[in-house]
Scaffold this motif. Structure first.
Motif, PDB file in Angstrom:
ATOM      1  N   LEU A   1      -1.627  -8.642  33.557  1.00 24.56           N
ATOM      2  CA  LEU A   1      -1.888  -8.850  35.204  1.00 24.56           C
ATOM      3  C   LEU A   1      -1.070  -9.920  35.354  1.00 24.56           C
TER       4      LEU A   1
ATOM      5  N   ILE B   1      -5.207 -12.249  42.027  1.00 23.35           N
ATOM      6  CA  ILE B   1      -4.651 -12.372  41.388  1.00 23.35           C
ATOM      7  C   ILE B   1      -3.891 -10.697  41.085  1.00 23.35           C
ATOM      8  N   ILE B   2      -4.595 -10.275  41.750  1.00 23.12           N
ATOM      9  CA  ILE B   2      -4.060  -8.416  41.362  1.00 23.12           C
ATOM     10  C   ILE B   2      -3.279  -8.419  42.407  1.00 23.12           C
ATOM     11  N   ASP B   3      -2.479  -7.584  42.569  1.00 23.17           N
ATOM     12  CA  ASP B   3      -1.693  -7.541  43.843  1.00 23.17           C
ATOM     13  C   ASP B   3      -1.419  -5.213  43.904  1.00 23.17           C
ATOM     14  N   SER B   4      -1.010  -5.150  44.519  1.00 16.52           N
ATOM     15  CA  SER B   4      -1.427  -3.038  44.635  1.00 16.52           C
ATOM     16  C   SER B   4      -0.466  -3.071  43.642  1.00 16.52           C
ATOM     17  N   MET B   5       0.502  -3.027  42.671  1.00 18.51           N
ATOM     18  CA  MET B   5       0.822  -2.146  41.794  1.00 18.51           C
ATOM     19  C   MET B   5       0.367  -2.565  40.669  1.00 18.51           C
TER      20      MET B   5
ATOM     21  N   ILE C   1      -2.892  -3.402  40.529  1.00 14.96           N
ATOM     22  CA  ILE C   1      -4.419  -2.556  40.747  1.00 14.96           C
ATOM     23  C   ILE C   1      -4.412  -1.317  40.427  1.00 14.96           C
ATOM     24  N   ILE C   2      -3.136  -0.197  40.355  1.00 12.60           N
ATOM     25  CA  ILE C   2      -2.860   0.924  39.537  1.00 12.60           C
ATOM     26  C   ILE C   2      -3.049   0.578  38.104  1.00 12.60           C
ATOM     27  N   GLU C   3      -2.263  -0.556  37.468  1.00  8.20           N
ATOM     28  CA  GLU C   3      -2.511  -0.702  35.734  1.00  8.20           C
ATOM     29  C   GLU C   3      -3.271  -0.295  35.687  1.00  8.20           C
TER      30      GLU C   3
END
Lengths: 88, 511
Positions: free
Chosen positions: A22, A42-46, A48-50
């Motif tokens: 990520l 650190i994490i976007d909405s894509m 979080i799915i990963e």
């Protein structure tokens, strides 16, 4: 705080996954274990799915819709605690 | 009407009504109007003149809402930028529009105010919001202010109006084929017209409660705020759609009636068990950015029975352009509809004729929502905005290829130039290639590859002519220099890139 080996192992795997997949960093996870994934960007909405797919496949658990909340996913420590509770 | 009057009028009419819900806090129209007045007074005292640009780089927060209206109340022009924009992009925009003020999340200030001032000499004032390194700085220069400090120290008396509706209200930066972002200039009249037109077809009323998870820096997100404040509704502002169950809980608790989304968001919703939520308050869903796959449209209608779904299309240069009247959805699920109320569109064939049904051509738009052009970019402006037969009037040549069916409904076909439309945002391959070319020895070609949900996904073909490179290194470099939506989803290493006889990279040979 003392941690069992199981807890330590889990955190390490989370940190490694987030750093490599990520953050695309080969220098490891350079944030604290309490750093908010959302606040720190650190994490976007894509991402979080990963992350959810990783947690499900790596630890053999199923994340219910209702469990995908910041309390469970927004930092290494929160995610670690969530995984431990699902595994126990 | 001036855009700042959307807030001021609602504050006069409905002072005690909840205007904004953000996290666990709520603000009335009177609260927000007073907060915007305080910041407007501060900005004016600190030297903001009529027409000056104020760059706003904030997450979806009350500070962002207040800063937008405060800038307008002070006679300025607001320039929202994505919080994921990196230092180089921020620097480019600050200098391109010669911003005199910057309102920024303290946590986003990165290398600090001195570096920002050095990077952008036009900056007079920096306002830091929220917690972060900047808010604890003692600031010897005297021109770094905190949002909270301003709220405590300035008067809430309204300022006299200094502008008229031909003055600019905002610049929204969008990618262009040259690779450099351009600021789309909207005057107050453009925004007033576009918001009224959209409100009319969505049939918004004061009782509507709209939830917005889209960035306010994205015009689709920004207009949720502007429209809701204009019709006197309630806006539930969320930072993102990262935690869908939390959004649905919020939707249930706030009795939300309007939920704007994009295809990626709806595809997540379709995978969830919605039976666990009471969504009975919901009146409409809207989709724009990319066309929803017809299978998703039918599934959404099953999962949200009784909820009206609007398929729409637009570009920043005209805000919204088309919408499909919901009654048409079953007959033509692949269409994005007709011109929004009060406007006109047609398809122009290559020889300048109006295209026949079934024939592909460029979509041309006429109406008061056609924006004023690109900030200080006359050449790009004259290509996109061309004069009509009535003196002073301009048509917008969208660069988007469309076809029309026999009854006049429109279907998106593709782009005329190489711009990629991914997740509803325009990505210029050149901008991504420029960043990739910063890597030693790299030559790169960036294209859009079809994606059922995002419309197109960004793919980079890379020839590593220098030191060995891994995919992770390339992505890390991209993330450090590009906004999230521009970072390639796919990377493919090649030994060489196909070229034309003149030596230019031939992208058609790649995919």
């Amino acid at each position: 705080m003392t941690m069992s080996n199981g807890l330590n192992d889990c955190s390490t795997q989370i940190r490694d996954y987030v750093a490599r997949n990520l953050l695309f960093s080969d220098k490891g996870f350079l944030y604290g274990d309490d750093a908010s994934f959302l606040e720190e960007g650190i994490i976007d909405s894509m991402g979080i799915i990963e992350l959810v797919s990783f947690v499900e496949s790596q630890f053999g658990i199923s994340v219910a819709d209702r469990e995908l909340i910041p309390d469970n996913f927004d930092s290494v420590n929160k995610l670690n605690a969530y995984i431990q509770s699902k595994l126990s | 009407m001036l855009v700042q009057e959307f807030l001021a009028n609602s504050a006069r009419r409905l002072p005690d009504k909840t205007a904004l819900v953000c996290g666990d806090r709520r603000w009335t129209y009177a609260d927000l109007d007073a907060m915007a007045n305080r910041l407007a007074n501060a900005l004016t005292n600190l030297g903001l003149d009529r027409g000056d640009r104020v760059v706003i780089q904030l997450h979806n927060t009350v500070e962002a809402v207040v800063s937008i209206f405060a800038t307008l109340k002070a006679g300025g022009v607001f320039v929202p930028i994505n919080p994921t924009a990196k230092h180089d992009k921020l620097k480019y925009i600050l200098n391109n529009c010669r911003a005199t003020a910057l309102v920024v999340d303290a946590g986003l200030m990165g290398s600090g105010q001195d570096a920002l001032r050095e990077a952008a000499p036009s900056l007079k004032t920096i306002v830091a919001c929220g917690r972060g390194p900047a808010s604890t700085s003692s600031s010897g220069t005297g021109s770094l202010f905190t949002f909270d400090g301003i709220q405590a120290g300035f008067s809430e008396a309204p300022r006299p109006t200094v502008n008229i509706d031909l003055d600019l209200a905002c610049l929204i930066y969008t990618s262009g084929s040259t690779g450099e972002a351009k600021g789309v200039m909207s005057d107050h009249g453009n925004v007033d017209f576009a918001t009224s037109s959209i409100i009319s077809y969505l049939e918004n009323v004061e009782d509507d409660v709209v939830i917005n998870v889209l960035p306010l820096a994205f015009d689709y997100g920004l207009y949720q705020l502007l429209m809701t404040f204009k019709f006197g509704g309630t806006l539930v502002l969320e930072r993102s759609f990262m935690y869908p169950a939390q959004i649905l809980d919020r939707l249930q608790a706030e009795r939300v009636t309007g939920f704007p989304g994009v295809p990626t968001l709806f595809s997540v919703l379709l995978q969830m068990d919605l039976g666990a939520f009471d969504l009975s308050s919901l009146r409409y869903l809207t989709n724009t950015a990319a066309t929803l796959p017809p299978s998703h449209i039918s599934q959404l209608r099953e999962k949200f029975p009784g909820v009206t779904l609007y398929s729409m299309y637009g570009l920043t240069e005209t805000k919204r352009t088309l919408y499909l009247p919901p009654a048409q959805l079953d007959r033509r699920p692949g269409s994005v509809g007709i011109a929004i109320p009060g406007t006109e569109v047609w398809i122009e064939a290559e020889d300048g004729r109006r295209a026949e049904p079934g024939e592909t051509g460029e979509l041309v738009v006429r109406g008061r929502h056609v924006m004023r052009g690109y900030w200080e970019a006359p050449e790009a402006t004259s290509q996109r905005f061309r004069p009509g037969p009535i003196p002073g009037e301009r048509f917008c040549y969208t660069g988007d290829l469309f076809r029309m069916d026999a009854e006049g409904f429109l279907y998106f076909v593709g782009r005329k130039d190489d711009i990629i439309k991914s997740r509803g945002e325009k990505v210029a391959p050149k901008e991504v290639e420029n960043v990739l070319h910063m890597l030693p020895g790299v030559s790169a070609a960036v294209v859009g590859v079809p994606d059922p949900v995002m419309g197109h996904a960004v793919k980079a073909f890379i020839v590593a002519g220098g030191p060995p490179l891994t995919e992770a290194q390339v992505l890390a470099h991209c993330r450090a220099h590009l906004e999230d939506f521009m970072v390639p989803r796919f990377i493919e290493f090649r030994d060489a890139l196909p070229t034309t006889e003149s030596g230019k990279v031939q992208k058609r040979g790649l995919v």
